[in-house]
Write a protein that holds these residues in place. Sequence first.
Motif, short mmCIF file in Angstrom:
data_model
loop_
_atom_site.label_atom_id
_atom_site.label_comp_id
_atom_site.label_asym_id
_atom_site.label_seq_id
_atom_site.Cartn_x
_atom_site.Cartn_y
_atom_site.Cartn_z
N ASP A 24 0.94 -1.21 0.10
CA ASP A 24 -0.01 0.09 0.00
C ASP A 24 1.00 1.29 0.11
N TRP A 25 1.10 2.05 -1.14
CA TRP A 25 1.82 2.88 -1.21
C TRP A 25 1.53 3.97 -0.39
N ARG A 26 0.45 4.17 0.18
CA ARG A 26 -0.10 5.19 1.24
C ARG A 26 0.84 5.20 2.59
N LYS A 27 0.97 3.60 2.93
CA LYS A 27 1.71 3.58 4.16
C LYS A 27 3.31 3.89 3.98
N GLN A 55 4.65 6.78 2.48
CA GLN A 55 4.81 8.09 2.09
C GLN A 55 6.10 9.02 2.59
#
Length: 84
Positions: free
Chosen positions: A45-48, A50
């Motif tokens: 998950d790229w959001r994790k 950042q």
Amino acid sequence: MSSTSPPHNRSRSEDEDDPVERMISRTGCGELHYGVQECMAEHQDWRKCQSQVQTFKDCMTSFQTSRKEQLVKHQQASAKSANN
């Protein structure tokens, strides 16, 4: 039957360099790039990831700014020597 790999098999041999990895390693930001990759592999998950992405981006931006400055200096030096 042929012993060659099917065309969709795009795996690289261990001794074959990835041009993107070569390019990134020349920037000095390679370890940060691997950090992003590791985070993505772990979390999916790229959001994790950042903070890792931002650190890599900052490194690349710094490299690009430095490179532009070098090119401008080189162009100015070339122009000056051509005028003399």
